[in-house]
Enzyme design. Structure first.
Site, short mmCIF file in Angstrom:
data_model
loop_
_atom_site.label_atom_id
_atom_site.label_comp_id
_atom_site.label_asym_id
_atom_site.label_seq_id
_atom_site.Cartn_x
_atom_site.Cartn_y
_atom_site.Cartn_z
N ASP A 180 0.82 -1.23 0.00
CA ASP A 180 0.00 0.00 0.00
C ASP A 180 0.85 1.27 0.00
O ASP A 180 0.32 2.37 -0.08
CB ASP A 180 -1.00 -0.01 1.18
CG ASP A 180 -0.34 -0.20 2.53
OD1 ASP A 180 0.58 -1.02 2.65
OD2 ASP A 180 -0.77 0.49 3.49
N HIS A 181 2.18 1.11 0.05
CA HIS A 181 3.08 2.28 0.04
C HIS A 181 3.98 2.33 -1.20
O HIS A 181 4.64 3.33 -1.43
CB HIS A 181 3.95 2.28 1.30
CG HIS A 181 3.12 2.40 2.55
ND1 HIS A 181 3.03 3.56 3.29
CD2 HIS A 181 2.29 1.50 3.16
CE1 HIS A 181 2.19 3.37 4.31
NE2 HIS A 181 1.75 2.12 4.25
N HIS A 203 -4.21 7.03 6.87
CA HIS A 203 -3.97 5.58 6.88
C HIS A 203 -5.09 4.88 7.64
O HIS A 203 -4.86 4.09 8.55
CB HIS A 203 -2.59 5.26 7.48
CG HIS A 203 -2.06 3.90 7.08
ND1 HIS A 203 -2.31 2.78 7.83
CD2 HIS A 203 -1.34 3.48 6.02
CE1 HIS A 203 -1.73 1.74 7.25
NE2 HIS A 203 -1.14 2.14 6.15
#
Ligand SMILES: [Zn+2]
Ligand SMILES: [Zn+2]
Length: 304
Positions: free
Chosen positions: A67-68, A271
């Site tokens: 996800d990064h 987040h």
């Protein structure tokens, strides 16, 4: 708007949803764009926010969770097709550089874009970038894989010259750089005029701390003391604190406690776990502890 801004491009945690993209933030300093993490969809959100690919030359990765980083192959492909810059520097660990070299080897084989990897050790604090006026430092965090946070801070600025005092003491212009640096002046008769008579305090330096995925670390408050803006992940709400601890994430209340203990200017949330249906809950929980909290959301730009 001023010359130091933070753009929010993605606020979701591991599972993106119709409202939130995975992690991506852009620090905008004097026309240079510094991207922090590049989740899927980052390049589309970048364009929606009218940011310019030609101004992007550094990407800082916090850690190697999908996800990064999964937006990177697509973004670098687009940069190569755009032919705008020759060099893109990616700041990551050795492991990150190895992984990305393999991926780019498949997708960016004929690219004219030169990707340079600037690697760091995620276990220790390091200055990993600096130019004339800005410095970027890492802070090791506690997550399931090696992870860092980043502090973007302006270097100390020169003192302001007091023109009236220069005239009064007949100080030659050749002395200006010495005075800006804080030195005293000795005139032709050997009389010392203290710097404080001739200059005023410099404009305060501004700073932004980006604390992505991490377990609650009370010791962080000292590291981010007094920053103007603190982004601290808020994956969970307090009701799921035990799970946050176990999954190496933080709650909104814990992020707010860091902001309060560090006496930062403002706290930015993000987040978010997709299990919660209402983002306002993060804001309310954090504001009860630290009132100067802003709810992070895609498209938001904050001035530092
Ligand atoms: Zn994450
Ligand atoms: Zn993670």
């Amino acid at each position: 708007m001023g010359d130091f801004k933070v753009h929010v491009l993605g606020c979701a945690s591991a599972k993106p949803n119709p409202v939130h993209n995975p992690s991506c933030t852009v620090v905008d300093y004097r026309s240079n764009l510094f991207m922090v993490d590049c989740g899927e969809g980052a390049q589309q959100q970048f364009q929606r926010m009218h940011l310019k690919f030609s101004r992007l030359s550094h990407i800082f990765l916090t850690h190697l969770h999908g996800d990064h980083v999964l937006g990177l192959p697509g973004l670098t492909g687009t940069l190569a097709l755009s032919n705008l810059q020759e060099t893109l520097t990616i700041h990551t660990t050795e492991e990150g550089a190895d992984m990305l070299r393999t991926i780019f080897g498949y997708f960016n084989r004929d690219s004219t874009l030169q990707v340079v990897f600037d690697t760091f050790n995620a276990q220790k604090e390091e200055v990993i970038f600096e130019n004339k006026s800005l410095r970027v430092r890492t802070i090791p965090l506690q997550h399931r894989v090696p992870t860092v946070g980043y502090i973007f801070e302006e270097k100390e600025k020169p003192r302001h010259i007091r023109r009236d005092a220069l005239e009064r003491y007949n100080v030659p212009f050749s002395q200006i750089n010495n005075l800006r640096a804080g030195r005293d002046y000795v005139d032709q008769n050997g009389i010392l005029i203290p710097n404080s008579e001739l200059t005023a305090e410099p404009t305060p330096s501004r700073s932004y701390a980006h604390i992505g995925d991490t377990r609650y670390m009370p010791s962080l408050a000292v590291k981010v003391k007094g920053v103007n803006l603190l982004f601290h992940e808020t994956t969970y709400l307090k009701e799921n604190e035990a799970e946050a601890q176990q999954r190496f994430h933080s709650t909104a209340a814990q992020a707010a406690a860091i902001a309060r203990d560090a006496a930062v200017g403002r706290l930015l949330t993000g987040h978010y776990s997709s299990r919660y249906r209402n983002d306002r809950l993060f804001l309310e929980e954090a504001r009860a502890i630290f009132p100067e909290t802003i709810l992070g959301t895609e498209g938001l730009t904050l001035e530092i």
